[in-house]
Each structure stands twice: as C-alpha cells, then as structure tokens.
Scaffold this active site. Sequence first.
Site, PDB file in Angstrom:
ATOM      1  CD  GLU A 183     -12.788 -10.632   1.207  1.00 14.20           C
ATOM      2  OE1 GLU A 183     -13.435 -10.148   0.250  1.00 14.20           O
ATOM      3  OE2 GLU A 183     -13.133 -11.668   1.803  1.00 14.20           O
ATOM      4  CD  GLN A 200     -13.407 -20.437   0.184  1.00 15.72           C
ATOM      5  OE1 GLN A 200     -13.015 -20.343   1.341  1.00 15.72           O
ATOM      6  NE2 GLN A 200     -14.460 -19.758  -0.261  1.00 15.72           N
ATOM      7  CE  LYS A 247      -8.968 -25.234   9.618  1.00 13.78           C
ATOM      8  NZ  LYS A 247     -10.059 -26.048   9.064  1.00 13.78           N
ATOM      9  CG  MET A 292     -10.609  11.728 -15.909  1.00 13.83           C
ATOM     10  SD  MET A 292     -10.094  13.424 -16.119  1.00 13.83           S
ATOM     11  CE  MET A 292      -9.423  13.793 -14.503  1.00 13.83           C
TER      12      MET A 292
HETATM   13  C1  LIG Z   1      -6.851  10.992 -12.684  1.00 12.68           C
HETATM   14  C2  LIG Z   1      -5.439  11.245 -12.225  1.00 12.68           C
HETATM   15  C3  LIG Z   1      -4.783  12.393 -12.592  1.00 12.68           C
HETATM   16  C4  LIG Z   1      -3.507  12.682 -12.107  1.00 12.68           C
HETATM   17  N1  LIG Z   1      -2.944  13.878 -12.401  1.00 12.68           N
HETATM   18  C5  LIG Z   1      -1.790  14.232 -11.785  1.00 12.68           C
HETATM   19  C6  LIG Z   1      -1.263  15.550 -11.919  1.00 12.68           C
HETATM   20  O1  LIG Z   1      -1.804  16.405 -12.602  1.00 12.68           O
HETATM   21  N2  LIG Z   1      -0.124  15.843 -11.246  1.00 12.68           N
HETATM   22  C7  LIG Z   1       0.512  14.924 -10.454  1.00 12.68           C
HETATM   23  O2  LIG Z   1       1.516  15.261  -9.845  1.00 12.68           O
HETATM   24  N3  LIG Z   1       0.043  13.684 -10.337  1.00 12.68           N
HETATM   25  C8  LIG Z   1      -1.091  13.317 -10.966  1.00 12.68           C
HETATM   26  N4  LIG Z   1      -1.586  12.051 -10.779  1.00 12.68           N
HETATM   27  C9  LIG Z   1      -0.836  11.124  -9.933  1.00 12.68           C
HETATM   28  C10 LIG Z   1       0.304  10.439 -10.678  1.00 12.68           C
HETATM   29  O3  LIG Z   1      -0.208   9.374 -11.428  1.00 12.68           O
HETATM   30  C11 LIG Z   1       1.375   9.909  -9.672  1.00 12.68           C
HETATM   31  O4  LIG Z   1       0.767   9.073  -8.747  1.00 12.68           O
HETATM   32  C12 LIG Z   1       2.079  11.008  -8.919  1.00 12.68           C
HETATM   33  O5  LIG Z   1       2.493  12.037  -9.778  1.00 12.68           O
HETATM   34  C13 LIG Z   1       3.292  10.445  -8.192  1.00 12.68           C
HETATM   35  O6  LIG Z   1       3.654  11.285  -7.148  1.00 12.68           O
HETATM   36  P1  LIG Z   1       5.119  11.337  -6.593  1.00 12.68           P
HETATM   37  O7  LIG Z   1       6.082  11.636  -7.694  1.00 12.68           O
HETATM   38  O8  LIG Z   1       5.087  12.249  -5.434  1.00 12.68           O
HETATM   39  O9  LIG Z   1       5.497   9.860  -6.193  1.00 12.68           O
HETATM   40  P2  LIG Z   1       4.984   8.841  -5.086  1.00 12.68           P
HETATM   41  O10 LIG Z   1       4.226   7.788  -5.782  1.00 12.68           O
HETATM   42  O11 LIG Z   1       4.402   9.493  -3.906  1.00 12.68           O
HETATM   43  O12 LIG Z   1       6.398   8.189  -4.755  1.00 12.68           O
HETATM   44  C14 LIG Z   1       7.223   8.712  -3.791  1.00 12.68           C
HETATM   45  C15 LIG Z   1       8.670   8.751  -4.223  1.00 12.68           C
HETATM   46  O13 LIG Z   1       9.406   9.120  -3.068  1.00 12.68           O
HETATM   47  C16 LIG Z   1      10.341   8.124  -2.738  1.00 12.68           C
HETATM   48  N5  LIG Z   1      10.407   7.989  -1.292  1.00 12.68           N
HETATM   49  C17 LIG Z   1       9.618   7.283  -0.465  1.00 12.68           C
HETATM   50  N6  LIG Z   1       9.992   7.421   0.816  1.00 12.68           N
HETATM   51  C18 LIG Z   1      11.066   8.248   0.795  1.00 12.68           C
HETATM   52  C19 LIG Z   1      11.906   8.768   1.813  1.00 12.68           C
HETATM   53  N7  LIG Z   1      11.731   8.485   3.098  1.00 12.68           N
HETATM   54  N8  LIG Z   1      12.913   9.580   1.427  1.00 12.68           N
HETATM   55  C20 LIG Z   1      13.130   9.872   0.126  1.00 12.68           C
HETATM   56  N9  LIG Z   1      12.346   9.416  -0.875  1.00 12.68           N
HETATM   57  C21 LIG Z   1      11.326   8.608  -0.536  1.00 12.68           C
HETATM   58  C22 LIG Z   1       9.883   6.858  -3.409  1.00 12.68           C
HETATM   59  O14 LIG Z   1      10.950   6.018  -3.668  1.00 12.68           O
HETATM   60  C23 LIG Z   1       9.209   7.406  -4.679  1.00 12.68           C
HETATM   61  O15 LIG Z   1      10.153   7.585  -5.706  1.00 12.68           O
HETATM   62  C24 LIG Z   1      -2.846  11.743 -11.281  1.00 12.68           C
HETATM   63  C25 LIG Z   1      -3.481  10.555 -10.952  1.00 12.68           C
HETATM   64  C26 LIG Z   1      -4.774  10.297 -11.395  1.00 12.68           C
HETATM   65  C27 LIG Z   1      -5.438   9.038 -10.978  1.00 12.68           C
HETATM   66  C1  LIG Z   2     -11.372   0.785 -10.996  1.00 13.88           C
HETATM   67  C2  LIG Z   2     -11.282   1.759 -12.102  1.00 13.88           C
HETATM   68  N1  LIG Z   2     -11.945   1.541 -13.259  1.00 13.88           N
HETATM   69  C3  LIG Z   2     -11.893   2.451 -14.269  1.00 13.88           C
HETATM   70  C4  LIG Z   2     -11.131   3.582 -14.142  1.00 13.88           C
HETATM   71  C5  LIG Z   2     -11.047   4.600 -15.293  1.00 13.88           C
HETATM   72  N2  LIG Z   2     -11.626   5.880 -14.883  1.00 13.88           N
HETATM   73  C6  LIG Z   2     -10.862   6.919 -14.457  1.00 13.88           C
HETATM   74  S1  LIG Z   2     -11.761   8.238 -13.972  1.00 13.88           S
HETATM   75  C7  LIG Z   2     -13.201   7.463 -14.333  1.00 13.88           C
HETATM   76  C8  LIG Z   2     -14.503   8.146 -14.104  1.00 13.88           C
HETATM   77  C9  LIG Z   2     -14.778   8.409 -12.673  1.00 13.88           C
HETATM   78  O1  LIG Z   2     -16.109   8.852 -12.529  1.00 13.88           O
HETATM   79  P1  LIG Z   2     -16.603   9.547 -11.208  1.00 13.88           P
HETATM   80  O2  LIG Z   2     -16.230   8.749 -10.044  1.00 13.88           O
HETATM   81  O3  LIG Z   2     -18.046   9.864 -11.344  1.00 13.88           O
HETATM   82  O4  LIG Z   2     -15.743  10.865 -11.168  1.00 13.88           O
HETATM   83  P2  LIG Z   2     -15.836  12.181 -12.053  1.00 13.88           P
HETATM   84  O5  LIG Z   2     -14.733  12.102 -13.053  1.00 13.88           O
HETATM   85  O6  LIG Z   2     -17.179  12.213 -12.695  1.00 13.88           O
HETATM   86  O7  LIG Z   2     -15.632  13.291 -11.101  1.00 13.88           O
HETATM   87  C10 LIG Z   2     -12.965   6.176 -14.846  1.00 13.88           C
HETATM   88  C11 LIG Z   2     -14.015   5.250 -15.294  1.00 13.88           C
HETATM   89  C12 LIG Z   2     -10.428   3.751 -12.926  1.00 13.88           C
HETATM   90  N3  LIG Z   2      -9.649   4.795 -12.709  1.00 13.88           N
HETATM   91  N4  LIG Z   2     -10.549   2.847 -11.922  1.00 13.88           N
END
Ligand SMILES: Cc1cc2nc3c(=O)[nH]c(=O)nc-3n(C[C@H](O)[C@H](O)[C@H](O)COP(=O)(O)OP(=O)(O)OC[C@H]3O[C@@H](n4cnc5c(N)ncnc54)[C@H](O)[C@@H]3O)c2cc1C
Ligand SMILES: Cc1ncc(C[n+]2csc(CCOP(=O)(O)OP(=O)(O)O)c2C)c(N)n1
Lengths: 172, 591
Positions: free
Chosen positions: B50, B113, B162, B479
């Site tokens: 799921e 369930q 259901k 990472m």
């Molecule tokens: C490993 C990892 C590393 C990351 N590194 C970075 C990084 O280096 N840089 C980075 O930027 N992010 C990074 N992120 C992502 C970060 O965590 C956030 O998800 C991201 O920065 C949020 O993007 P956003 O501000 O565009 O918001 P979103 O989550 O896209 O939110 C959208 C915003 O727009 C608003 N909105 C929605 N619809 C409308 C509309 N029609 N009109 C006006 N407003 C609207 C919402 O209310 C909200 O405030 C990383 C994530 C991971 C997993």
């Molecule tokens: C479901 C989940 N568990 C743990 C993490 C923490 N986490 C962030 S990046 C990462 C490693 C990801 O490894 P891989 O997919 O091999 O990517 P790589 O960084 O090696 O490119 C982990 C464990 C996460 N983001 N999501």
Amino acid sequence: MEHIISVTVENKFGVLSRVAGLFSGRGFNIESLSVAPTLDPSMSQMTIVTSGDERIIEQIVKQLNKLIDVIKVVDLNETEFVSRETAIIKVHTKDQDRAEALRIVDIFRANVIDSTPTTYTIEVSGDPKKIEAIINLLQPLGIKDLVRTGRVAVAREPVRSTAAQAKKVARE
Amino acid sequence: MKLTGAEIFIECLKREGVKTVFALPGGVVLKIFDTLHQQKDVEVILTRHEQGAGHMAEGYAKATGKAGVCLVTSGPGMTNVITALADAYMDSVPLVCFSGQVPTNLIGNDAFQEADNVGLSRPCTKYNFLVKDVNDLAGTIKEAFHIATTGRPGPVLVDFPKDVSMAKAEFTYPNSVSIRGYNPTYDGNKWQIKQAAEAIMKAKKPILYVGGGVVFSAASQELLELAEMTQIPVDMTLMGLGAFPGEHPLSMGMLGMHGTYQANMAMHYSDLVIAIGARFDDRVTGKVSEFCPYAKIIHVDIDPTSIRKNIHVDIPIVGDCKTVLRELNHILRATVNGEQKDLRRPWWDQIQEWQQAHPLTYHQEKDGPIKPQQVVKRLYELTKDRDPIVSTDVGQHQMWAAQYFKLAKPNRWLTSGGLGTMGFGFPAAMGAQAAFRDRLVLCIAGDGSIQMNMQEMATAVVSKLPVKIIILNNGFHGMVRQWQDLFYEGRYASSYLDTTPDFVKLADAYGAVGFRVKKVGDLDGVLKEALSTDKPVIVDVPTYPYENCYPMIPAGGCNHEMILEDPPELKKKQSGSTKVTPEDKDTVLTA
Ligand SMILES: Cc1cc2nc3c(=O)[nH]c(=O)nc-3n(C[C@H](O)[C@H](O)[C@H](O)COP(=O)(O)OP(=O)(O)OC[C@H]3O[C@@H](n4cnc5c(N)ncnc54)[C@H](O)[C@@H]3O)c2cc1C
Ligand SMILES: Cc1ncc(C[n+]2csc(CCOP(=O)(O)OP(=O)(O)O)c2C)c(N)n1
Ligand SMILES: [Mg+2]
C-alpha cells in the site's frame, strides 16, 4: 502572555480532537478549553485559554483558521471582553466549621448547592482571581473535591474574525 | 435508480476525471473491487504494497496536477499507506485515499482488521472523513476532491465502511461544494501587491526565491515574465525545480543546504527577497537568526500559516501565485524601465563573479571510478530533448539529480522533500508513467532507497509501466556516510550496505531488464540501450563510494558559510580508494 481565543466550530464528531491535536502536535499550550453548542445547534463555541509570544499566538490563530471545521476565530485579547469561570467545591465541614463556610460563601456571593451532615457543595463563579481567593479561604476547612469549568468569554461588542484583523494590521 | 455504495464511488471518480486508481484489495473492500472489476472507465493498478499505491498516486498527482487516488483495505492496508499520506501532507500533494473500514455496527469493537483510520490519519491529512451513511457518500467524495485540490493542496482520506459500499442510495453528484469553514484566498490584497511592486522597483539586490507553490498554481509563465521583465535572478527550492527553466541565464539553480554557491550567496547578501510559493524550510534558512540579514522580505503564499512561521516577513501577500503574479506583472509593466537594470548592474556582476568562482564541480578521471555527478549529467544530456519526467529517492543521489538535471518545465520533477521518504522514487515514477504512458520516465535512485519499494517492480512489469531506474550504487547510505565523515570522525555506523543484491539479476527475476555500467567509458552506450528498451529497466551504476555532495551548509549553519569540498584530512583518507568491502573499508578509511 495569556490569550483567550474564542473559536466557533462545526458541531460534529471529531472536531474537538482536531483542535486538541493541533495544539499537542505543534507544542502549543492549552491552559483550559471549554466547549458547548451555540444557539445554532450546528455550531459549537470553544473558549481556549493559551499563552505564548506574539509570533506563537499569530500561528495559533492562523492554524486554527486553517482547520476546515473551524468557522471563526477571535483572539479576544484584541478587544474588550468579559470572562467567567465556575467552580464547584465540596468542603468537608465539621460542626464548628459550618458557619465559617457559610460566611465565606456569603462574602463571595457563592451558593451552596448541596449539603450533607459532613459536607457543603459550593458553586462560585467569577474571574480566576476570585476563584483562587475562595479556594484559599476554604482550603483550611478541607476541600474534598474541586472542579472548574475553565474560562468562557465573550467580546463586549460584535467582532470580526482575527484573520481579517491580521490582514488589516499588515496593511498599516 | 439506486446504486450501491461501490457503484456510487465509481460514478464519483468518473465525474472527477479519475482514470487510474492505485489499489490493493482486502476483506472490507471486496465489494468495491468487484464493482471496479466489472467496468472499464477507471483502471485499477494493483500494487504490491500500500505504500507503493500511495506514492504512485503522488507521482500521478505531481505529474498531472490533478488529484491522485489510492484505495486500500482496513487495518494493515491503512497503516501501510500512512507513510505516503505523511509524505503528501508535507509536500502538499493532492491525494484522495479511500480506506476500507469494518461495517459501521462493528466500529469500535476491535473487529478483525479494524483500525481507527480517521484517528491514525488525522495528523497527516489535510482533512478526513468517515462515511457512515451511503446517502452521504457522493457529497463526501465531492468534498474530498475539492479539499485535496484547492487552496494549499494536500491528502484527504475517506474512510469507507464495508456496509456503506454494499448499501444502496439514489445517486446525485453535487455540482459545487460549499464548506463554511474553508474558503482559500486566491486574490492577493491589492494594496500589498502595490507595496511589493514598489519595493521591487527600488531594490538594488533583489532575488526571487521560488518553491513548490509556483508549480501547484501553474504560474511558471507568470514567473518567467516577472524575472525577465525585472531582470531578477531566480533561486529555486528542491520542490520548485522546473518552475523556472534550469538553463535560463537568470536561473541560479537550487538554494539551501546543497544549493549552488551563487544561489545561497545571493540570498545572504540580497536587499529584497521575493518568496513565491516557498515555505522557508530549515534546509533553506539555515540558522534563522542570520538568515538574509540585509533583506526586506516579500512572501506570497496561499496558506497564511506559511507566512511568518519561521521568518519575519515585511510584505505578506496571502494568495495564489498565479493570480498575484499577474497583478504584480500588470503593475510592473507600466513602471519598469531601463533604470532598474543600471541600478542592479553591480549586483548582477557580483552574482556572476560568485557563479564563476564556485560553479558546481566534480572530477571524473578517464579511467577512474564512475562519479555519480557524471551519470546524472550524461543522463540529462542524453534525454533532455525527450522532455522526461524525473523522480528521485532520498539521499546524495537526490541532491546530485537536483543539481545536474536542469529541468525546463514544471511537473517533471517528482521528489520527496519535506518528509524525505526513501522508497518514494520508484513508485512515484510509476504513477507518472501510468498517467503518461508514452513519455520517458526516469527514476534516479540510491542503492539503499530503491530497496524500500523494490517489490513494485512486479507491478511495473505486470502493468506495463516501463520506468527507467538508474541506481547510483555507492554501496552506502551515502548521505548518512557523508555526515559520518564530516561530523562523526568517519565511523560508518550502519551506513555500509555492501554489494548485495545483484540488481541486474533482480531485474531479470521480475521480468524487467537489467544493465550494469562497468566503467565510465561504457556509460553512454549502456544508458542509450537502456533508454531505448520498452520494458521497465534497472541500470545499476556502481559509483565512487566516497563522493560527497557539495556545496553543503551544515545543519543550522549560516547560508554564506558553505563547505565547498572535502576537508583536507578527508581527501587524504580517501585518496586511491575505489570501492570498499567490509574487510577493507575501515583500513582504507582510517589509514
Ligand atoms: C536529503 C534532503 C536534502 C534537502 N536539501 C534541500 C536543499 O538543499 N534545498 C532546498 O530547497 N530543499 C532541500 N530539501 C527539501 C526541503 O526539506 C523542503 O522540502 C523544501 O525546501 C520545501 O520547498 P518549498 O519551500 O518550495 O515548499 P513546498 O513544500 O513545495 O511548499 C509549497 C509552499 O507553497 C504554498 N502554496 C501551495 N500552493 C500555492 C498556490 N497555489 N499559490 C501560492 N502558494 C502556494 C504552500 O502553502 C507552501 O507554503 C531537502 C530534502 C531532503 C530530503
Ligand atoms: C524511510 C527513511 N529511512 C531513513 C532515512 C534517513 N536517510 C536519509 S538519506 C539515507 C541514505 C540513502 O541511501 P541511498 O538510497 O543509497 O542514497 P545515497 O545517499 O547513497 O545516494 C538515509 C538512511 C530516510 N530519509 N527515509
Ligand atoms: Mg547509496
């Protein structure tokens, strides 16, 4: 700072948990919360007493407004309002204390709503200070039970919802 | 004529234009599946888990801009889909999830369930419903789609007992919805927009900071007009990639923790930040107290709670990006002249200096180990003419994809930003492929993440969703390994994954096609062959295990203080190592 927020919500199941979940999920305080249906039975009125700095209160108001079941939010601190709380206090009264208990009830314009040979049950309403005060005086007699409703409050004049006010402030 | 709940459900989906449902059956939803089975308008894609169904619905939604739909059974079906709901909630993805529920008369009895689906999903949905009466079903579904797709989009759950699926009612589908507590604001306040225009005219060092909101409101055209008219450079968040053409001269690329040097420097030294549909996430702000110290901030967002949640805003505008940008452009068109360009010349020169001083870099030796950036770069160059949809998992590979895959248009980028859900990429790509059967859909995956929803390869093969998975296989939770190298003295606690499974054989076992790139010289050839295969594909690319992703702003660091390359001690440690085995990894790295 303490704020009293008045929230009009849909009167349907699950709404209380949405509001409570919002406060717990985001780490906001709830000091007290009271809820009951309004004149229009499809809506309920909540009075929430909370606290936080300006930024937190702004978020609380916005987050409440964002809930789909919330119809209107008013931060009463932005207007003049009156508030009341009711307490029901059961005091243990030995013979010599019964007169003293009645005297305190009298001073605070409280009511005795039940009585047994060993207890008085007293109802008092007012602002929190008054309730604290009567509790302090009754305490030496021996309080067996105490329940408080939490505060309910109402603005003195009709008010717009706080989101609209926030927009107006931003414009100035 | 009276219809059963299951029939009403399908009629509603048709009215909402839903062509595909991602689903997995169970006891309480059998009636619904049985009814779906006997019609042709709505296709059912049977997933293997799921969570996969949920992410597929997300991918479908992100690629189409319409609500994605999934259907799961009660109890474990519901708990399995929670991760996808939480993911959609964080990234504002419009989703309608239908969960089976035990018959209404058994609710609360700890029936077989049974789970409190409404309670479980409350903190990770925009709204949720329990339908207790078949007569309410159509209206509820209408409201569910309305709430999921309007305002700030998000997931909505409809809990479907259901007996409600079996009971009959007269079917009428409401034309409109009116919910008194829900009226999103689309038009920005005119006075505020005027203030914003004035600030833009005066700014010497303006920067646009744009996010996912621009994608949701389909405002790319308006954004392009604004940027070009005012010559203001554009920083994109991870979620905003594609909102502005990545190759445009005004594009600064991504900002934030792994953003480009110029994007972050421009934010830090700006005197006017124009935030549009972005939410000042901590991966972007870094240390809040030192964020944009010299700037006035304009913030356009449809969700008032996004405004001033983390950062003080000077000109808040609650409204839809498209509507607000139109109004803003309208005002600016009448006022912008050559003067602004002169006013900002020093700023633009400064930005170009930054750009040239520290562009994104990596070093690919001709016969050396394959660098992950090289793989993304070549993949981009080989496919950009085909306008691909690109999904990623979570980790280093995600960041390299964000840096090197320069998207030209919105709705082509499927990534998990807010929740950072490993295992998102592959099912999301499948969801997009289900919506666009003829398009090229790529999934840039990590060797760790891909294993979190690998089971969906069976779905891809059976349902003919020819997604191309490219695994940047570094043998690590890369990472995590990077943080351990930088902040935990190189102790690889549970980050080493080893070299199992053999992804080529795994693809084969599922009836997909597997490839492996053995050396960098083979990269193009293998990629081309893989891209022209019409089945689901895994391309396993063993990459240099110790490559780190830069620039990097350490968590809670300040935006202009980026780490740009491996610190010297790390460089020394890793020189010469190309791969690790459990035996030699410690010797190589602690030598
Ligand atoms: C490993 C990892 C590393 C990351 N590194 C970075 C990084 O280096 N840089 C980075 O930027 N992010 C990074 N992120 C992502 C970060 O965590 C956030 O998800 C991201 O920065 C949020 O993007 P956003 O501000 O565009 O918001 P979103 O989550 O896209 O939110 C959208 C915003 O727009 C608003 N909105 C929605 N619809 C409308 C509309 N029609 N009109 C006006 N407003 C609207 C919402 O209310 C909200 O405030 C990383 C994530 C991971 C997993
Ligand atoms: C479901 C989940 N568990 C743990 C993490 C923490 N986490 C962030 S990046 C990462 C490693 C990801 O490894 P891989 O997919 O091999 O990517 P790589 O960084 O090696 O490119 C982990 C464990 C996460 N983001 N999501
Ligand atoms: Mg890896």
